[in-house]
Design a protein around this motif. Structure first.
Motif, PDB file in Angstrom:
ATOM      1  N   UNK A  49       0.831  -1.205   0.000  1.00 32.04           N
ATOM      2  CA  UNK A  49       0.000   0.000   0.000  1.00 32.04           C
ATOM      3  C   UNK A  49       0.863   1.251   0.000  1.00 32.04           C
ATOM      4  N   UNK A  50       0.327   2.309  -0.559  1.00 27.58           N
ATOM      5  CA  UNK A  50       1.076   3.559  -0.622  1.00 27.58           C
ATOM      6  C   UNK A  50       1.326   4.137   0.768  1.00 27.58           C
ATOM      7  N   UNK A  51       0.425   3.837   1.693  1.00 26.35           N
ATOM      8  CA  UNK A  51       0.536   4.401   3.038  1.00 26.35           C
ATOM      9  C   UNK A  51       0.753   3.278   4.049  1.00 26.35           C
ATOM     10  N   UNK A  52       1.840   3.372   4.822  1.00 26.47           N
ATOM     11  CA  UNK A  52       2.138   2.364   5.833  1.00 26.47           C
ATOM     12  C   UNK A  52       3.051   2.989   6.869  1.00 26.47           C
ATOM     13  N   UNK A  53       3.271   2.279   7.982  1.00 31.06           N
ATOM     14  CA  UNK A  53       4.127   2.828   9.028  1.00 31.06           C
ATOM     15  C   UNK A  53       5.427   2.056   9.173  1.00 31.06           C
ATOM     16  N   UNK A 198      -1.973  -5.995  13.450  1.00 33.17           N
ATOM     17  CA  UNK A 198      -1.912  -5.522  12.069  1.00 33.17           C
ATOM     18  C   UNK A 198      -3.209  -4.791  11.779  1.00 33.17           C
ATOM     19  N   UNK A 199      -3.127  -3.482  11.578  1.00 38.77           N
ATOM     20  CA  UNK A 199      -4.299  -2.643  11.310  1.00 38.77           C
ATOM     21  C   UNK A 199      -4.378  -2.356   9.817  1.00 38.77           C
ATOM     22  N   UNK A 200      -5.492  -2.700   9.230  1.00 38.04           N
ATOM     23  CA  UNK A 200      -5.694  -2.516   7.793  1.00 38.04           C
ATOM     24  C   UNK A 200      -6.865  -1.577   7.591  1.00 38.04           C
ATOM     25  N   UNK A 201      -6.610  -0.423   7.003  1.00 41.88           N
ATOM     26  CA  UNK A 201      -7.661   0.536   6.680  1.00 41.88           C
ATOM     27  C   UNK A 201      -8.140   0.330   5.251  1.00 41.88           C
ATOM     28  N   UNK A 202      -9.429   0.522   5.031  1.00 43.90           N
ATOM     29  CA  UNK A 202      -9.989   0.359   3.701  1.00 43.90           C
ATOM     30  C   UNK A 202     -11.459   0.014   3.792  1.00 43.90           C
ATOM     31  N   UNK A 203     -12.106  -0.288   2.680  1.00 49.25           N
ATOM     32  CA  UNK A 203     -13.538  -0.599   2.681  1.00 49.25           C
ATOM     33  C   UNK A 203     -13.907  -1.761   3.596  1.00 49.25           C
ATOM     34  N   UNK A 204     -13.004  -2.727   3.756  1.00 52.27           N
ATOM     35  CA  UNK A 204     -13.235  -3.886   4.635  1.00 52.27           C
ATOM     36  C   UNK A 204     -12.184  -3.923   5.732  1.00 52.27           C
ATOM     37  N   UNK A 205     -11.876  -2.748   6.277  1.00 49.40           N
ATOM     38  CA  UNK A 205     -10.792  -2.642   7.241  1.00 49.40           C
ATOM     39  C   UNK A 205     -10.990  -3.507   8.475  1.00 49.40           C
ATOM     40  N   UNK A 236      -6.341  -6.228  -1.267  1.00 52.29           N
ATOM     41  CA  UNK A 236      -5.962  -5.358  -2.387  1.00 52.29           C
ATOM     42  C   UNK A 236      -6.568  -3.953  -2.328  1.00 52.29           C
ATOM     43  N   UNK A 237      -7.672  -3.788  -1.576  1.00 52.79           N
ATOM     44  CA  UNK A 237      -8.304  -2.462  -1.496  1.00 52.79           C
ATOM     45  C   UNK A 237      -7.798  -1.653  -0.315  1.00 52.79           C
ATOM     46  N   UNK A 241      -1.727   0.371   5.853  1.00 56.47           N
ATOM     47  CA  UNK A 241      -1.444  -0.788   6.689  1.00 56.47           C
ATOM     48  C   UNK A 241      -0.454  -0.369   7.781  1.00 56.47           C
ATOM     49  N   UNK A 242      -0.762  -0.771   9.021  1.00 57.17           N
ATOM     50  CA  UNK A 242       0.102  -0.419  10.133  1.00 57.17           C
ATOM     51  C   UNK A 242       0.345  -1.627  11.021  1.00 57.17           C
TER      52      UNK A 242
END
Length: 245
Positions: A49-53, A198-205, A236-237, A241-242
């Motif tokens: 993902x473009x955004x991660x920590x 593991x924190x996943x942000x998105x439509x099905x976060x 994929x959506x 991800x952190x």
């Protein structure tokens, strides 16, 4: 006048027979393709993902499909004396690869999962990693384990082109984990054997608990989850991800 009986000439009979053979061949090919699409999705899906920590290294999540690890001795049982794994595709970690070799898995209900890919290189033990969904289908009560922890685990039969391997143990669902270099452990403030989220942000976060930290000096930062987990969050959506301590 009554209807004339329909008859075949010798040429028509041959043509019909050939047509039926072609149709059967086409159908068999379609069935094989369908089975392959369902059961051999064994190439890893790497998500960046473009955004991660991530800190000094990018945070990568790998959806790991069902696969097999084998010892050299068991490889030769399945593929013949002197057999070696041949590379199909490199994996994310240096030196690891998906091999050309695949095997069929037979479970206690005599159900079959064909074409499970072997990952290389060979190890000092053999192990089958499945998802819980695979376990339900196969009738196997899968224990959640780290790789190599086989005490009290169920077995199965693996079938290769040369022979069958009767495993009395070693079938597991792999505990979700993150591979870390020491520099990554320092960044997140964790040690080998710790657990993270593991924190996943998105439509099905979602937030996955108990992600095991596995530190090694030769690895790159990479999270491994299985196909059930990857599907649950539609990875994929993911927008971000952190890893959280």
């Amino acid at each position: 006048m009554g209807a004339r009986p329909y008859s075949f000439t010798a040429s028509q009979a041959v043509n019909r027979r050939d047509s039926e053979m072609v149709d059967r061949a086409v159908i068999e090919q379609m069935v094989r393709k369908s089975l392959q699409e369902r059961f051999t999705g064994n190439s890893p899906v790497i998500i960046r993902p473009l955004s991660h920590n991530g800190g000094p290294n990018p945070l990568v999540v790998n959806v790991s499909a069902r696969h097999v690890h084998v010892s050299q001795q068991d490889l030769e049982i399945l593929f013949g004396p002197g057999s070696q794994l041949t590379k199909f595709k490199d994996l994310y970690q240096d030196g690891e690869f998906a091999s050309e070799q695949v095997v069929n898995l037979i479970g206690p209900r005599n159900r079959l999962i064909p074409g499970i890919r072997i990952l290389g290189p060979t190890r000092n033990y053999s192990q089958v990693e499945l998802s819980y969904t695979d376990g339900v289908y196969m009738g196997i009560d899968l224990p959640l384990r780290t790789s190599g922890d086989h005490d009290g685990t169920p077995g199965c039969v693996l079938v290769g082109p040369h022979g069958a391997l009767n495993m009395d143990r070693g079938v597991i669902r792999a505990e979700r984990h993150v591979h870390m270099h020491q520099s990554d452990c320092d960044h997140y403030g964790v040690h080998d054997g710790d657990y993270m989220q593991l924190k996943i942000d998105g439509p099905c976060g979602v937030v996955f608990d108990r992600v095991l930290v596995r530190q090694h000096p030769k690895v790159k930062l990479e999270v491994h989850i299985d196909t059930d987990e990857g599907n649950a969050c539609h990875l994929p959506s993911a927008s971000r991800i952190e890893l959280l301590k």
